[in-house]
Write an enzyme that holds these catalytic residues in place. Structure first.
Site, PDB file in Angstrom:
ATOM      1  N   HIS A  61      79.345  42.996  19.744  1.00 61.38           N
ATOM      2  CA  HIS A  61      79.847  44.104  20.551  1.00 61.38           C
ATOM      3  C   HIS A  61      80.370  45.194  19.612  1.00 61.38           C
ATOM      4  CE1 HIS A  61      79.307  41.702  24.026  1.00 61.38           C
ATOM      5  NE2 HIS A  61      80.557  41.407  24.343  1.00 61.38           N
ATOM      6  N   ASN A 115      80.366  38.782  19.398  1.00 59.99           N
ATOM      7  CA  ASN A 115      81.040  38.479  20.674  1.00 59.99           C
ATOM      8  C   ASN A 115      81.098  36.981  20.976  1.00 59.99           C
ATOM      9  OD1 ASN A 115      78.123  39.260  20.968  1.00 59.99           O
ATOM     10  ND2 ASN A 115      78.403  38.246  22.951  1.00 59.99           N
ATOM     11  N   ARG A 127      94.007  34.109  32.392  1.00 63.51           N
ATOM     12  CA  ARG A 127      94.508  35.021  31.350  1.00 63.51           C
ATOM     13  C   ARG A 127      95.789  35.769  31.734  1.00 63.51           C
ATOM     14  NH1 ARG A 127      88.585  37.520  30.131  1.00 63.51           N
ATOM     15  NH2 ARG A 127      87.784  35.800  28.872  1.00 63.51           N
ATOM     16  N   CYS A 147      85.958  38.976  25.151  1.00 61.06           N
ATOM     17  CA  CYS A 147      85.410  39.265  23.817  1.00 61.06           C
ATOM     18  C   CYS A 147      85.771  40.672  23.357  1.00 61.06           C
ATOM     19  CB  CYS A 147      83.895  39.083  23.806  1.00 61.06           C
ATOM     20  SG  CYS A 147      83.101  39.603  25.300  1.00 61.06           S
ATOM     21  N   SER A 203      74.130  38.901  24.928  1.00 64.59           N
ATOM     22  CA  SER A 203      74.555  37.486  24.886  1.00 64.59           C
ATOM     23  C   SER A 203      75.900  37.304  25.589  1.00 64.59           C
ATOM     24  CB  SER A 203      74.662  36.991  23.444  1.00 64.59           C
ATOM     25  OG  SER A 203      75.495  37.856  22.696  1.00 64.59           O
ATOM     26  N   GLY A 204      76.630  38.376  25.793  1.00 66.99           N
ATOM     27  CA  GLY A 204      77.870  38.288  26.568  1.00 66.99           C
ATOM     28  C   GLY A 204      77.593  37.940  28.020  1.00 66.99           C
ATOM     29  N   GLN A 227      78.050  46.624  24.506  1.00 67.18           N
ATOM     30  CA  GLN A 227      78.128  45.176  24.467  1.00 67.18           C
ATOM     31  C   GLN A 227      76.759  44.502  24.472  1.00 67.18           C
ATOM     32  OE1 GLN A 227      82.363  45.427  26.881  1.00 67.18           O
ATOM     33  NE2 GLN A 227      81.302  43.455  26.912  1.00 67.18           N
ATOM     34  N   ARG A 269      76.334  47.946  28.610  1.00 65.37           N
ATOM     35  CA  ARG A 269      75.451  46.914  28.065  1.00 65.37           C
ATOM     36  C   ARG A 269      74.344  47.608  27.288  1.00 65.37           C
ATOM     37  NH1 ARG A 269      77.287  42.045  27.809  1.00 65.37           N
ATOM     38  NH2 ARG A 269      77.598  41.769  30.043  1.00 65.37           N
ATOM     39  N   VAL A 323      78.338  29.904  24.475  1.00 67.85           N
ATOM     40  CA  VAL A 323      79.680  29.824  23.869  1.00 67.85           C
ATOM     41  C   VAL A 323      80.020  28.381  23.519  1.00 67.85           C
ATOM     42  CG1 VAL A 323      82.151  30.221  24.228  1.00 67.85           C
ATOM     43  CG2 VAL A 323      80.488  31.945  24.983  1.00 67.85           C
TER      44      VAL A 323
HETATM   45  C1  2RA Z   1      80.308  40.258  28.672  1.00 68.85           C
HETATM   46  N1  2RA Z   1      82.646  40.172  28.042  1.00 68.85           N
HETATM   47  O1  2RA Z   1      80.096  40.737  27.563  1.00 68.85           O
HETATM   48  C2  2RA Z   1      81.685  39.759  29.042  1.00 68.85           C
HETATM   49  C3  2RA Z   1      81.712  38.279  29.246  1.00 68.85           C
HETATM   50  N2  2RA Z   1      81.449  37.584  28.055  1.00 68.85           N
HETATM   51  O2  2RA Z   1      79.432  40.134  29.541  1.00 68.85           O
END
Ligand code: 2RA
Length: 346
Positions: free
Chosen positions: A243, A320, A98, A127, A157-158, A154, A236, A13
């Site tokens: 995403h 993302n 947040r 994200c 890379s998250g 997702q 994932r 990031v």
């Molecule tokens: C993920 N949103 O995708 C979470 C953290 N970036 O793992």
């Protein structure tokens, strides 16, 4: 006016933030990169000398974009409040601040006005929240959303660089017909050619932290705690960047797919890709591969619920690392600059 900028964290990031600052021609007088250890970081042919993160490093910095480690011992908690006390405006990509009532949680196209209240720290949403609220905002304003059900798919890379390497290594092994000996360390089971229905830890009700972020952050950004939100899954998938989300909304007043598409076509940051009969497959629906490396969020596969005229379902895709992190953070900085709100209490 030009600004002294610091980027904290030299991971995926942090690198993307440097890329977006350059691409957007952000008015930076200087850019320093801070991380745990000094090294040279090259992004798109530009060398940045990474300096160790210290409290003093924030002296003279106007805007600090944090993309470092989260948690009580992470960079944002360790250095963020002190950097703000030194006159910096802190835009934190992580989850630590947040939900604090004195911290605006902002997607500029949705709730930039919240920036006026900042006390030195501003939070970037998760994200999967950022791309979602872009699609919900115009519909909520016009038709009032009562309920949202969402499933996410997702990219790895998250979960950081090690996760990307793990998918890469396992994919190569599959391609070469080699057995994948053991999973990990990034994921509990094999991610290549698989889907893992867990991101983050579980709470007592069996929801993950990633799923609960969608609930709490969406309500805060839209400013409406009455919206019922059920995160059905945050999974994932073996995708490197991007995403994808399958979203179902129930509105107070019926909204047709044409009305929704018209609202989205006129909403900044969104592009409708929903020509399902097109001869060009890339125009039929959005995919993460097509969305990667772009700031735009894409929406398609828009349909009215079969049994409920107040129900609408659609598909949302976004990079993302960009709108989900770096681009949104830079857009917050741009919004502060445009409004003259870089210095708090402005
Ligand atoms: C993920 N949103 O995708 C979470 C953290 N970036 O793992």
């Amino acid at each position: 006016t030009q600004y002294n900028v610091a980027v904290v964290g030299a991971g995926a990031v942090g690198e993307e933030i440097l890329r977006v600052l350059a691409e957007h021609h952000f008015p930076a007088k200087s850019i320093k990169v801070l991380a745990r250890s000094a090294r040279t970081l090259t992004v798109d042919g530009i060398d940045y000398q990474v300096e160790p993160t210290t409290a003093e490093a924030f002296d003279g910095v106007d805007i600090a974009l944090f993309a470092g480690t989260e948690g009580e011992k992470g960079a944002a908690v360790t250095f963020g409040p002190d950097a703000a006390a030194r006159g910096c405006v802190v835009i934190d990509n992580g989850a630590d601040f947040r939900m604090r009532s004195d911290v605006p949680l902002v997607v500029p196209e949705v709730n930039a006005a919240a920036l006026a209240e900042h006390k030195g720290i501003i939070a970037n949403p998760n994200c999967s929240t950022a791309q979602l609220v872009l699609t919900l905002k115009p519909i909520h304003d016009a038709f009032k959303i009562k309920r949202v059900l969402i499933s996410t798919y997702q990219a790895v890379s998250g979960a950081g660089g090690a996760a990307v390497n793990e998918l890469q290594a396992q994919t190569t092994a599959l391609g070469e017909g080699r057995q994948i000996s053991s999973a990990g360390p990034a994921f509990p089971v094999q991610i290549a050619a698989n889907v893992i229905p867990q991101i983050g830890g579980f709470d007592d009700a069996g929801y993950t932290s990633e799923e609960m972020k969608l609930v709490h952050e969406t309500r805060k950004i839209l400013g409406d705690d009455s919206i019922a939100i059920t995160p059905m899954i945050t999974a994932r998938v073996p995708v490197f960047i991007g995403h994808s989300e399958s979203v179902y909304i129930e509105t107070e007043k019926p909204v047709t797919p044409d009305e929704a598409r018209e609202l989205w076509r006129n909403f900044p940051g969104l592009r409708v890709v929903d020509d399902i009969h097109s001869d060009d497959p890339s125009l039929r629906y959005p995919t993460p591969l097509a969305a990667a490396h772009k700031d735009t969020t894409y929406v398609g596969r828009v349909r009215q619920d079969l049994g409920n005229k107040n129900g609408l379902t659609f598909w949302v895709v976004s990079d993302n690392l960009r709108k989900g992190a770096a681009t949104n953070a830079v857009q917050i900085a741009e919004a502060l600059v445009e409004r003259g709100w870089v210095k708090r209490g402005a």
